[in-house]
Design a protein around this motif. Sequence first.
Motif, PDB file in Angstrom:
ATOM      1  N   VAL A 183      11.502   2.835  -3.676  1.00 25.58           N
ATOM      2  CA  VAL A 183      10.357   2.749  -4.579  1.00 25.58           C
ATOM      3  C   VAL A 183      10.388   3.866  -5.612  1.00 25.58           C
ATOM      4  O   VAL A 183      10.141   3.646  -6.800  1.00 25.58           O
ATOM      5  CB  VAL A 183       9.035   2.810  -3.781  1.00 25.58           C
ATOM      6  N   ASN A 184      10.704   5.092  -5.177  1.00 28.20           N
ATOM      7  CA  ASN A 184      10.687   6.251  -6.058  1.00 28.20           C
ATOM      8  C   ASN A 184      11.893   7.135  -5.751  1.00 28.20           C
ATOM      9  O   ASN A 184      11.824   8.009  -4.881  1.00 28.20           O
ATOM     10  CB  ASN A 184       9.382   7.033  -5.873  1.00 28.20           C
ATOM     11  N   PRO A 185      13.008   6.938  -6.432  1.00 26.89           N
ATOM     12  CA  PRO A 185      14.228   7.699  -6.123  1.00 26.89           C
ATOM     13  C   PRO A 185      14.079   9.201  -6.300  1.00 26.89           C
ATOM     14  O   PRO A 185      14.833   9.976  -5.704  1.00 26.89           O
ATOM     15  CB  PRO A 185      15.263   7.135  -7.113  1.00 26.89           C
ATOM     16  N   GLY A 186      13.132   9.646  -7.103  1.00 22.48           N
ATOM     17  CA  GLY A 186      13.016  11.064  -7.395  1.00 22.48           C
ATOM     18  C   GLY A 186      12.181  11.863  -6.416  1.00 22.48           C
ATOM     19  O   GLY A 186      12.092  13.081  -6.536  1.00 22.48           O
ATOM     20  N   VAL A 187      11.569  11.222  -5.435  1.00 24.15           N
ATOM     21  CA  VAL A 187      10.668  11.924  -4.526  1.00 24.15           C
ATOM     22  C   VAL A 187      11.453  12.772  -3.527  1.00 24.15           C
ATOM     23  O   VAL A 187      12.561  12.420  -3.128  1.00 24.15           O
ATOM     24  CB  VAL A 187       9.765  10.907  -3.784  1.00 24.15           C
ATOM     25  N   ASN A 188      10.901  13.917  -3.157  1.00 24.03           N
ATOM     26  CA  ASN A 188      11.481  14.771  -2.123  1.00 24.03           C
ATOM     27  C   ASN A 188      10.922  14.381  -0.763  1.00 24.03           C
ATOM     28  O   ASN A 188       9.730  14.064  -0.644  1.00 24.03           O
ATOM     29  CB  ASN A 188      11.168  16.242  -2.398  1.00 24.03           C
ATOM     30  N   ILE A 189      11.765  14.424   0.260  1.00 20.18           N
ATOM     31  CA  ILE A 189      11.358  13.964   1.592  1.00 20.18           C
ATOM     32  C   ILE A 189      11.711  15.009   2.631  1.00 20.18           C
ATOM     33  O   ILE A 189      12.821  15.557   2.628  1.00 20.18           O
ATOM     34  CB  ILE A 189      12.039  12.623   1.945  1.00 20.18           C
ATOM     35  N   SER A 190      10.756  15.288   3.528  1.00 21.49           N
ATOM     36  CA  SER A 190      10.982  16.203   4.643  1.00 21.49           C
ATOM     37  C   SER A 190      10.626  15.504   5.945  1.00 21.49           C
ATOM     38  O   SER A 190       9.738  14.642   5.981  1.00 21.49           O
ATOM     39  CB  SER A 190      10.119  17.466   4.498  1.00 21.49           C
ATOM     40  N   PHE A 191      11.324  15.895   7.022  1.00 16.57           N
ATOM     41  CA  PHE A 191      11.086  15.321   8.341  1.00 16.57           C
ATOM     42  C   PHE A 191      10.761  16.433   9.331  1.00 16.57           C
ATOM     43  O   PHE A 191      11.432  17.474   9.347  1.00 16.57           O
ATOM     44  CB  PHE A 191      12.333  14.574   8.839  1.00 16.57           C
ATOM     45  N   PHE A 192       9.741  16.195  10.156  1.00 19.81           N
ATOM     46  CA  PHE A 192       9.363  17.155  11.193  1.00 19.81           C
ATOM     47  C   PHE A 192       9.225  16.407  12.518  1.00 19.81           C
ATOM     48  O   PHE A 192       8.620  15.325  12.574  1.00 19.81           O
ATOM     49  CB  PHE A 192       8.036  17.842  10.845  1.00 19.81           C
ATOM     50  N   ASN A 193       9.787  16.991  13.576  1.00 20.71           N
ATOM     51  CA  ASN A 193       9.687  16.335  14.880  1.00 20.71           C
ATOM     52  C   ASN A 193       8.339  16.644  15.529  1.00 20.71           C
ATOM     53  O   ASN A 193       7.461  17.277  14.924  1.00 20.71           O
ATOM     54  CB  ASN A 193      10.861  16.736  15.780  1.00 20.71           C
ATOM     55  N   ARG A 227      13.802   7.278   5.096  1.00 19.50           N
ATOM     56  CA  ARG A 227      14.055   7.827   3.765  1.00 19.50           C
ATOM     57  C   ARG A 227      14.274   6.728   2.743  1.00 19.50           C
ATOM     58  O   ARG A 227      13.756   6.775   1.626  1.00 19.50           O
ATOM     59  CB  ARG A 227      15.283   8.745   3.833  1.00 19.50           C
ATOM     60  N   GLY A 228      15.036   5.710   3.146  1.00 21.12           N
ATOM     61  CA  GLY A 228      15.320   4.612   2.228  1.00 21.12           C
ATOM     62  C   GLY A 228      14.083   3.837   1.837  1.00 21.12           C
ATOM     63  O   GLY A 228      13.975   3.357   0.701  1.00 21.12           O
ATOM     64  N   SER A 229      13.111   3.706   2.756  1.00 20.50           N
ATOM     65  CA  SER A 229      11.889   2.958   2.446  1.00 20.50           C
ATOM     66  C   SER A 229      11.097   3.636   1.341  1.00 20.50           C
ATOM     67  O   SER A 229      10.336   2.987   0.617  1.00 20.50           O
ATOM     68  CB  SER A 229      11.019   2.814   3.700  1.00 20.50           C
ATOM     69  N   VAL A 230      11.278   4.952   1.191  1.00 23.80           N
ATOM     70  CA  VAL A 230      10.619   5.697   0.119  1.00 23.80           C
ATOM     71  C   VAL A 230      11.463   5.668  -1.149  1.00 23.80           C
ATOM     72  O   VAL A 230      10.975   5.375  -2.242  1.00 23.80           O
ATOM     73  CB  VAL A 230      10.375   7.161   0.549  1.00 23.80           C
ATOM     74  N   LYS A 231      12.749   5.962  -1.011  1.00 19.09           N
ATOM     75  CA  LYS A 231      13.634   6.073  -2.169  1.00 19.09           C
ATOM     76  C   LYS A 231      13.795   4.755  -2.912  1.00 19.09           C
ATOM     77  O   LYS A 231      14.072   4.741  -4.116  1.00 19.09           O
ATOM     78  CB  LYS A 231      15.001   6.589  -1.726  1.00 19.09           C
ATOM     79  N   PHE A 247       0.826  -1.202   0.000  1.00 16.14           N
ATOM     80  CA  PHE A 247       0.000   0.000   0.000  1.00 16.14           C
ATOM     81  C   PHE A 247       0.860   1.252   0.000  1.00 16.14           C
ATOM     82  O   PHE A 247       0.619   2.194  -0.750  1.00 16.14           O
ATOM     83  CB  PHE A 247      -0.918  -0.008   1.229  1.00 16.14           C
ATOM     84  N   PHE A 248       1.898   1.273   0.855  1.00 10.78           N
ATOM     85  CA  PHE A 248       2.787   2.432   0.887  1.00 10.78           C
ATOM     86  C   PHE A 248       3.528   2.588  -0.438  1.00 10.78           C
ATOM     87  O   PHE A 248       3.749   3.711  -0.904  1.00 10.78           O
ATOM     88  CB  PHE A 248       3.778   2.316   2.042  1.00 10.78           C
ATOM     89  N   ALA A 249       3.921   1.481  -1.040  1.00 10.56           N
ATOM     90  CA  ALA A 249       4.600   1.555  -2.336  1.00 10.56           C
ATOM     91  C   ALA A 249       3.702   2.206  -3.382  1.00 10.56           C
ATOM     92  O   ALA A 249       4.173   2.969  -4.235  1.00 10.56           O
ATOM     93  CB  ALA A 249       5.019   0.161  -2.793  1.00 10.56           C
ATOM     94  N   ASP A 250       2.403   1.941  -3.302  1.00  9.42           N
ATOM     95  CA  ASP A 250       1.445   2.559  -4.205  1.00  9.42           C
ATOM     96  C   ASP A 250       1.419   4.067  -3.994  1.00  9.42           C
ATOM     97  O   ASP A 250       1.384   4.848  -4.948  1.00  9.42           O
ATOM     98  CB  ASP A 250       0.058   1.960  -3.962  1.00  9.42           C
ATOM     99  N   TYR A 251       1.445   4.497  -2.729  1.00 12.75           N
ATOM    100  CA  TYR A 251       1.557   5.934  -2.438  1.00 12.75           C
ATOM    101  C   TYR A 251       2.794   6.525  -3.093  1.00 12.75           C
ATOM    102  O   TYR A 251       2.754   7.529  -3.802  1.00 12.75           O
ATOM    103  CB  TYR A 251       1.710   6.171  -0.930  1.00 12.75           C
TER     104      TYR A 251
END
Length: 312
Positions: free
Chosen positions: A158-168, A152-156, A125-129
């Motif tokens: 699947v999609n290396p081109g996606v931008n990722i941000s982290f908020f505490n 970050r790696g769990s996203v990249k 399901f997350f991979a589909d996202y």
Amino acid sequence: MEDCLVYFFTGFLDSGKTSVISSWLGSENLKGRTAVIICTEEGETEYPENATVINCETTDVTKEMTFELERKYKPDFIFIEWNGSVSPKEFFDVVDVPERWALAATVIVVDCSTYGEYYKNMQTFFADYYRFGDMVIFNRVDESKDNLPKLRGSVKAVNPGVNISFFNKNNEVMRIEDHLPYDLSANPCAITADDFGLFYTDALDNAERYSGKRVSLIGQAGLLEMREFRGKAFILERKAYTCCAADVGKMGILCMYNYKSNFPAGQWLKVTGTLSYYEDDDGSGQKVEVPCLNVEDYAVTSKPDNDIIYFN
């Protein structure tokens, strides 16, 4: 008439989609502009009053609906809060929209406090996202237990081109470079076999951080078929698990090295060299900076205990 910019948000219920959209609505460039929110799930947070909210089901979002919204409101911005239990494909592959509507970004919002358990049981399901995503926002990150490079790696993977941000948990931006599991100031920086994927995905996005760095890597040596690389370069590669047991791909780094006929192709190597970058096409016509390793030396080594890279 100018384009109407469309921002598509998805993610599980209570992940924080409404809060993120509300914060965007408060930005300077939306002041005095007409914004419409298509909300397909009911959360606990209310939207601000400077937007028109259309509450509906995902099945109500049709071509007819989008054209009626265009006729009635002539919006400058559309925000779609998509029900996270429904695949984004049900919008992107099914719904036609007015010609003036231009997709600005697809944003996935993830609640880190529940991500570990959800990802473990719902990776497909997350991979589909992620395949549809332009941006992933990890919020409510707990610095004491959440591993930013692995998130970050769990996203990249699947999609290396996606931008990722982290908020505490205080909604403050977190820098991934403060949480890398290796020391880039070391000479060479030793990247363990388990950290190959984290290194590679971070190096793809951060040429300024890695260019000129001396590193050692562990991977399996593969030869290149292109004539211009024969005897001059090889690939150091790893298998990477993305979303399910049947979905194992490969990631590898180009290694520049003049080798002879006795080169140990197919074997596991520990390779030391200096990183540089070359320009390549990402497949969609966009130019990207891709890391490569200028090899100083290599040694045959044993196969790692985990020969497949996991990001969960």
